[in-house]
Design a protein around this motif. Structure first.
Motif, PDB file in Angstrom:
ATOM      1  N   VAL A 308      29.876  42.806  36.813  1.00 19.76           N
ATOM      2  CA  VAL A 308      28.610  43.215  37.443  1.00 19.76           C
ATOM      3  C   VAL A 308      27.715  43.801  36.353  1.00 19.76           C
ATOM      4  N   GLU A 309      26.431  43.433  36.336  1.00 22.14           N
ATOM      5  CA  GLU A 309      25.562  43.846  35.235  1.00 22.14           C
ATOM      6  C   GLU A 309      24.118  43.908  35.703  1.00 22.14           C
ATOM      7  N   ASN A 310      23.414  44.971  35.247  1.00 21.94           N
ATOM      8  CA  ASN A 310      21.957  45.010  35.336  1.00 21.94           C
ATOM      9  C   ASN A 310      21.420  45.485  33.991  1.00 21.94           C
ATOM     10  N   LYS A 311      20.130  45.781  33.896  1.00 21.11           N
ATOM     11  CA  LYS A 311      19.553  46.110  32.591  1.00 21.11           C
ATOM     12  C   LYS A 311      20.006  47.470  32.055  1.00 21.11           C
ATOM     13  N   PHE A 312      20.581  48.288  32.945  1.00 22.78           N
ATOM     14  CA  PHE A 312      21.046  49.600  32.506  1.00 22.78           C
ATOM     15  C   PHE A 312      22.533  49.624  32.117  1.00 22.78           C
ATOM     16  N   GLY A 313      23.211  48.560  32.412  1.00 23.88           N
ATOM     17  CA  GLY A 313      24.620  48.557  32.043  1.00 23.88           C
ATOM     18  C   GLY A 313      25.412  47.500  32.788  1.00 23.88           C
ATOM     19  N   GLU A 314      26.701  47.474  32.529  1.00 23.72           N
ATOM     20  CA  GLU A 314      27.568  46.492  33.157  1.00 23.72           C
ATOM     21  C   GLU A 314      28.885  47.142  33.568  1.00 23.72           C
ATOM     22  N   LEU A 315      29.603  46.410  34.430  1.00 24.32           N
ATOM     23  CA  LEU A 315      30.839  46.953  34.996  1.00 24.32           C
ATOM     24  C   LEU A 315      31.792  45.806  35.269  1.00 24.32           C
ATOM     25  N   ASN A 316      33.122  46.034  35.056  1.00 25.20           N
ATOM     26  CA  ASN A 316      34.132  45.013  35.313  1.00 25.20           C
ATOM     27  C   ASN A 316      35.212  45.570  36.237  1.00 25.20           C
ATOM     28  N   ALA A 317      35.606  44.755  37.179  1.00 27.36           N
ATOM     29  CA  ALA A 317      36.729  45.093  38.060  1.00 27.36           C
ATOM     30  C   ALA A 317      37.819  44.056  37.852  1.00 27.36           C
ATOM     31  N   ASN A 318      39.028  44.486  37.515  1.00 25.72           N
ATOM     32  CA  ASN A 318      40.156  43.588  37.265  1.00 25.72           C
ATOM     33  C   ASN A 318      41.128  43.637  38.432  1.00 25.72           C
ATOM     34  N   LEU A 319      41.543  42.476  38.901  1.00 25.11           N
ATOM     35  CA  LEU A 319      42.460  42.351  40.036  1.00 25.11           C
ATOM     36  C   LEU A 319      43.550  41.351  39.687  1.00 25.11           C
ATOM     37  N   ASN A 320      44.800  41.667  40.032  1.00 26.33           N
ATOM     38  CA  ASN A 320      45.924  40.752  39.832  1.00 26.33           C
ATOM     39  C   ASN A 320      46.360  40.210  41.182  1.00 26.33           C
ATOM     40  N   LEU A 321      46.344  38.886  41.310  1.00 26.65           N
ATOM     41  CA  LEU A 321      46.713  38.241  42.562  1.00 26.65           C
ATOM     42  C   LEU A 321      48.109  37.643  42.421  1.00 26.65           C
ATOM     43  N   ASN A 322      49.031  38.166  43.209  1.00 22.76           N
ATOM     44  CA  ASN A 322      50.393  37.636  43.261  1.00 22.76           C
ATOM     45  C   ASN A 322      50.627  37.092  44.662  1.00 22.76           C
ATOM     46  N   ILE A 323      50.906  35.825  44.725  1.00 26.53           N
ATOM     47  CA  ILE A 323      51.106  35.176  46.024  1.00 26.53           C
ATOM     48  C   ILE A 323      52.576  34.842  46.169  1.00 26.53           C
ATOM     49  N   GLU A 324      53.153  35.402  47.208  1.00 28.31           N
ATOM     50  CA  GLU A 324      54.585  35.206  47.456  1.00 28.31           C
ATOM     51  C   GLU A 324      54.776  33.911  48.238  1.00 28.31           C
ATOM     52  N   VAL A 325      55.483  32.944  47.626  1.00 26.87           N
ATOM     53  CA  VAL A 325      55.783  31.663  48.286  1.00 26.87           C
ATOM     54  C   VAL A 325      57.263  31.367  48.107  1.00 26.87           C
TER      55      VAL A 325
END
Length: 724
Positions: A308-325
Motif C-alpha cells: 500500500v502506498e501514497n505520496k507520504f509513504g508506503e506499507l507492506n502486509a505479509n501473509l502466509n497461506l497454508n492450505i491443508e489438503v
C-alpha cells in the motif's frame, strides 16, 4: 510532528523527516506524558552501508498490550504486567521517581517469566504491605528497538473512606514504533501509537535540530495535507465455513487514498476465475483491501504481500497461506538400494503433504510392522514434500513380493501403486580370520617374597625373557587391582615391570601378583609381602602386658579381700545371733529352775518312792512279756522329749552337763533317775564313764532308753502331766 486521535483514548503521533540522509541516523525517542505519568518509546534510524536509503529495523520494541493489574494472594500483594518485546528487554521497577533495586528490601520480589513467543509476564510482589508502600509504580521495559512504561497506582484505604481513584491513566504505547519511507526515499515518517487519558503532550528527541518537520538545510516546512498509510488491524486470512473460499484482508488508514498491489512471492497476483481482488472504502481515509481465492488447493499455498502506498509513504502486509489438503503420491515407489554385505533392501516413496503424514507399508495384503528387521524412515525433502522409506535388513526369500504405501493426514489419505521386490542379496561366505602370528609373554624372572619393617620401602620386579613394548601390565593385591598413589608407584620398560611401596605398614601385608598380557596371551607371577613391627614396639607391648597383669592381680586381691570381709561379717552376724539365742535360753532356764526348785522339793520324796516301785515292777516284767509302756504327752512336751532322744542318738552319747542344759534341770536329779532305769549300777557297765549316757546301754530292751529318757524328763519337770 503531528498527533492524531485514532479512537477514544488512542492517539497516533508522527515525526516526519523530509529529505532524509545518513546525517539523520541515530536514536529517536518519543515521550508521552500527562498528569498521571509518562510513557517512552525509542527507535533507531539506521542506513544501509554505502547507501542513503534508511534501513527498516528488525525486532519488536517493548509494548504492554494489556492494562497492568493488582491482585492479593494471602499476605502478598502482586502487581502484574504483560509485555511483548524482541529481543528480550531489560526491566526496571520504580516507586515514584525512586528505582526499586533487587534484594534491597527482603519483602519485595521482582520476576520475569516467558509465557509465549516474545511475550513476558512481569511481576512485583510485596509481602506484608504497609501504607508506606502506596503510591505510583512504573514498570520500564527497554531493548535495542525501544522502550515502554506501564504505570500502576497502589492506594490503601484511609480510615473508612477509600481514596479517590484517579480519572485516567498514564500513556502506554500500543504497538511498535514504525519508520515508513516513501517510494523515492526522500521522506521518512516515524510513527507511534499511544493510549492515555487525558490527552498527553509529546516531545520527540533525536539528532535533528528541532522536533518538527525537517528537510535538508534544516529549513522548516509547512505541514503536508496528508499522511502515510498505516494498518488499523493486523492483516488476516479468513476461510469460509466450507473451506471453499479463502479471503486475505488488510485495513488501512491513509490520506490521500493509497494505491495497492497483491504479490505471491515476487510475482504480482492477477485476477482470474478463481482469484478476485477488491477494495472497500469505509470513509475518505479508511480502506479495506481483499484478495479472495476460490476452491483453494495445495498450489495456492505460499507467501502473499499487500503493498500500500501514497505520496507520504508506503506499507507492506505479509501473509502466509497454508492450505491443508489430503496427501498426494505422484510417483510409484521404487527400490533405491540393495546392500549385499548386510543383505539390506530399501524402498522409497515421495509424498506431498502440508503436515507430516502418517504412513503404513503393505506387503500384498499384510501390514508391515516395524521390528528389528523392518524400519520406516520419514524425512522432509522440501516444504510440503516427504521421503518415506522402508528398510528391510537381513532380507530373505520370504521378503520378495509386492509393496505399496498408504499416507494419511486429517484431510484424507492416498495410496501408491505397487512395486515388486524380486532381488534379494545372497549372503557372502564368511572368511575365517587369519590367526595372528606371535607368542604370549614369557617371564624370565618372577616375583620373590619380601620381608620389611614398618616404614621401610618394598619393591617387586618381574622381567620378560623377550622385550614386548605392546604388552600391558596389571598388578594385584589378592584379587584387588592396585592403582598408583603417593605411596605406590609402578613402571614397565617393555622387559622389566616394577612395583614400589615407599612407606610400608601392616595394611600392605598380603600376596601380590603381576600379570603381563599381550594379544597372544598372558603370563603371571605371585609373591608375598610381610611387614614386621619394630622390636621396641614389641618390648613396649610386653611391658604393657606386665602392667596389665599387675593391675589384674591387684584387682583380684581387692576382690578377694572384699569377699573375705563380707564372709567374716556374715559369720559375725551368725555368732551374735547364737549369743542372743543363748541369752534368751539362759533367762528361760533360770526362770524354769526357780519354779522347778519349788516344785521338786515337794515331789522329790514322792517321786523317789514311785521310781523304786517302778523299778521293781520292771525287773519282774523282764522275764515276762516285753511290753513298752506308752506315755501320753501333751503336744509341747512330746516335742521336747523327741528332741532330747534325737540329740542322744545323733551324738551316740551325751554328757550330763549337755543334757542338763538341754532339759533345763539339774544333772544330779537326772543321774539318779537314769541310773536306776538304765541299770547303770549293773556290773557290766562298770567300765563306762559315769557321766556318759548312751542309747546302747539298754540294747537288750528295745525302746527302754527312750521310755526312760521320757520318764526322766517328766520326773525332772513337775509342770508336765505324767500319764501311766
Amino acid at each position: 510532528m503531528s498527533m492524531q486521535e485514532d479512537a477514544k483514548l488512542y492517539h497516533i503521533v508522527r515525526l516526519v523527516i523530509i529529505g532524509v540522509n545518513s546525517g539523520d541516523k541515530g536514536e529517536y525517542k518519543a515521550v508521552a506524558s500527562n498528569k498521571l505519568g509518562e510513557g517512552v518509546a525509542s527507535i533507531n534510524l539506521n542506513f544501509d552501508a554505502g547507501s542513503e536509503k534508511p534501513k527498516i529495523p528488525e525486532g519488536k520494541p517493548p509494548r504492554f498490550p494489556k492494562k497492568p493489574g493488582i491482585r492479593q494472594q494471602g499476605e502478598i500483594l502482586i502487581m502484574e504486567c504483560v509485555l511483548e518485546a524482541h529481543p528480550a528487554p531489560t526491566i526496571r521497577w520504580f516507586q515514584g521517581s525512586k528505582a526499586i533495586e533487587p534484594n534491597a528490601d527482603p519483602r519485595i520480589k521482582m520476576t520475569q517469566k516467558v509465557t509465549g513467543k516474545d511475550t513476558y509476564l512481569l511481576t512485583l510482589e510485596i509481602s506484608n504491605p504497609t501504607k508506606s508502600d502506596g503510591g505510583q509504580y512504573r514498570c520500564n521495559a527497554h531493548n535495542a528497538c525501544g522502550e515502554s512504561n506501564a504505570n500502576i497506582s497502589l492506594n490503601f484505604q484511609g480510615g473508612e473512606e477509600e481514596q479517590q481513584k484517579p480519572d485516567g491513566y498514564a500513556p502506554t504505547f500500543l504497538e511498535k514504533p514504525k519508520i515508513v519511507p516513501n517510494a523515492t526515499g526522500t521522506l521518512i515518517t516515524m510513527q507511534c501509537k499511544v493510549k492515555a487519558k487525558p490527552k498527553p503532550e509529546f516531545v520527540c528527541n533525536g539528532n535533528a535540530s528541532t522536533d518538527w518537520w525537517f528537510m535538508r538545510g534544516e529549513e522548516e516546512q509547512q505541514k503536508p495535507d496528508g499522511y502515510a498509510p498505516t494498518f488499523l488491524e493486523k492483516p488476516k486470512i479468513v476461510p469460509n465455513a466450507t473451506g471453499t473460499l479463502i479471503t486475505m484482508q488488510c485495513k488501512v488508514k491513509a490520506k490521500p487514498k493509497p494505491e495497492f498491489v497483491w504479490y505471491r512471492g515476487k510475482a504480482r497476483v492477477k485476477e482470474s476465475t478463481r482469484i478476485c481482488i477488491r477494495t472497500v472504502e469505509i470513509d475518505a481515509e479508511t480502506f479495506e483491501y481483499y484478495l479472495e481465492v476460490k476452491d483453494p488447493g495445495a498450489d495456492d499455498t505460499g507467501s502473499y504481500k499487500c503493498h500500500v502506498e501514497n505520496k507520504f509513504g508506503e506499507l507492506n502486509a505479509n501473509l502466509n497461506l497454508n492450505i491443508e489438503v489430503a496427501p498426494v503420491i505422484r510417483e510409484k515407489p521404487k527400490v533405491i538400494r540393495i546392500t549385499r554385505e548386510t543383505r539390506t533392501v530399501v524402498i522409497e516413496c515421495r509424498v506431498q503433504s502440508q503436515t507430516r503424514p502418517q504412513v503404513i507399508w503393505h506387503k500384498e495384503s499384510t501390514v508391515v510392522r516395524e521390528d528389528s528387521r523392518h524400519v520406516i524412515h520419514i524425512k522432509e525433502a522440501a516444504k510440503g514434500e516427504y521421503e518415506v522409506q522402508l528398510e528391510i535388513e537381513q532380507a530373505a526369500e520370504s521378503d520378495k513380493g509386492l509393496y505399496k504405501l498408504i499416507a494419511k493426514n486429517d484431510k484424507g489419505e492416498a495410496t501408491s501403486s505397487e512395486v515388486v521386490v524380486t532381488e534379494i542379496p545372497e549372503p557372502e561366505e564368511e572368511k575365517k580370520p587369519e590367526k595372528p602370528k606371535g607368542t604370549k609373554p614369557s617371564i624370565a624372572s618372577g616375583l620373590t617374597g619380601t620381608k620389611v619393617k614398618v616404614g621401610e620401602m618394598a619393591e617387586f620386579s618381574c622381567s620378560l625373557a623377550k622385550s614386548d613394548q605392546k604388552a600391558s601390565v596389571t598388578w594385584y593385591k589378592g584379587s584387588t587391582v592396585i592403582k598408583e598413589t603417593k605411596e605406590i608407584s609402578t613402571s614397565f620398560t617393555g622387559s622389566l615391570a616394577k612395583l614400589t611401596i615407599k612407606n610400608c605398614s601392616a595394611e600392605y601385608n598380603g600376596i601380590y601378583k603381576c600379570i603381563i598380557k599381550n594379544e597372544f596371551g598372558s603370563e603371571e607371577s605371585s609373591a608375598s609381602l610381610t611387614v614386621e613391627a619394630v622390636e621396641e614396639k614389641k618390648e613396649e607391648k610386653k611391658e604393657e602386658k606386665k602392667e596389665e597383669k599387675k593391675v589384674e592381680k591387684k584387682e583380684e586381691k581387692t576382690v578377694e579381700k572384699k569377699e573375705e570381709k563380707t564372709v567374716e561379717k556374715k559369720e559375725e552376724k551368725k555368732v551374735e545371733e547364737k549369743k542372743l539365742v543363748k541369752k534368751v535360753e539362759q533367762k528361760e532356764e533360770i526362770k524354769v529352775e526357780k519354779k522347778e526348785e519349788i516344785s521338786l522339793k515337794k515331789v522329790t520324796k514322792k517321786e523317789e518312792i514311785k521310781v523304786e516301785a517302778v523299778e521293781k515292777k520292771e525287773v519282774q516284767k523282764k522275764d515276762e512279756t516285753k511290753k513298752e509302756t506308752k506315755i501320753k504327752f501333751l503336744e509341747p512336751e512330746g516335742i521336747m522329749v523327741t528332741a532330747n532322744v534325737a540329740a542322744v542318738a545323733e551324738n551316740s552319747g551325751i554328757a550330763l552337763e549337755d543334757l542338763e542344759a538341754t532339759l533345763g534341770i539339774k544333772a544330779t536329779l537326772i543321774s539318779r533317775i537314769l541310773r536306776g532305769k538304765l541299770d547303770y549300777n549293773n556290773k557290766k557297765f562298770a567300765g563306762r564313764a559315769p557321766h556318759l549316757l548312751c542309747g546302747e546301754q539298754n540294747s537288750a530292751r528295745p525302746g527302754s532308753f527312750r521310755n526312760t529318757l521320757e520318764m526322766a524328763t517328766r520326773a525332772s519337770n513337775p509342770l508336765l502331766n505324767l500319764a501311766a
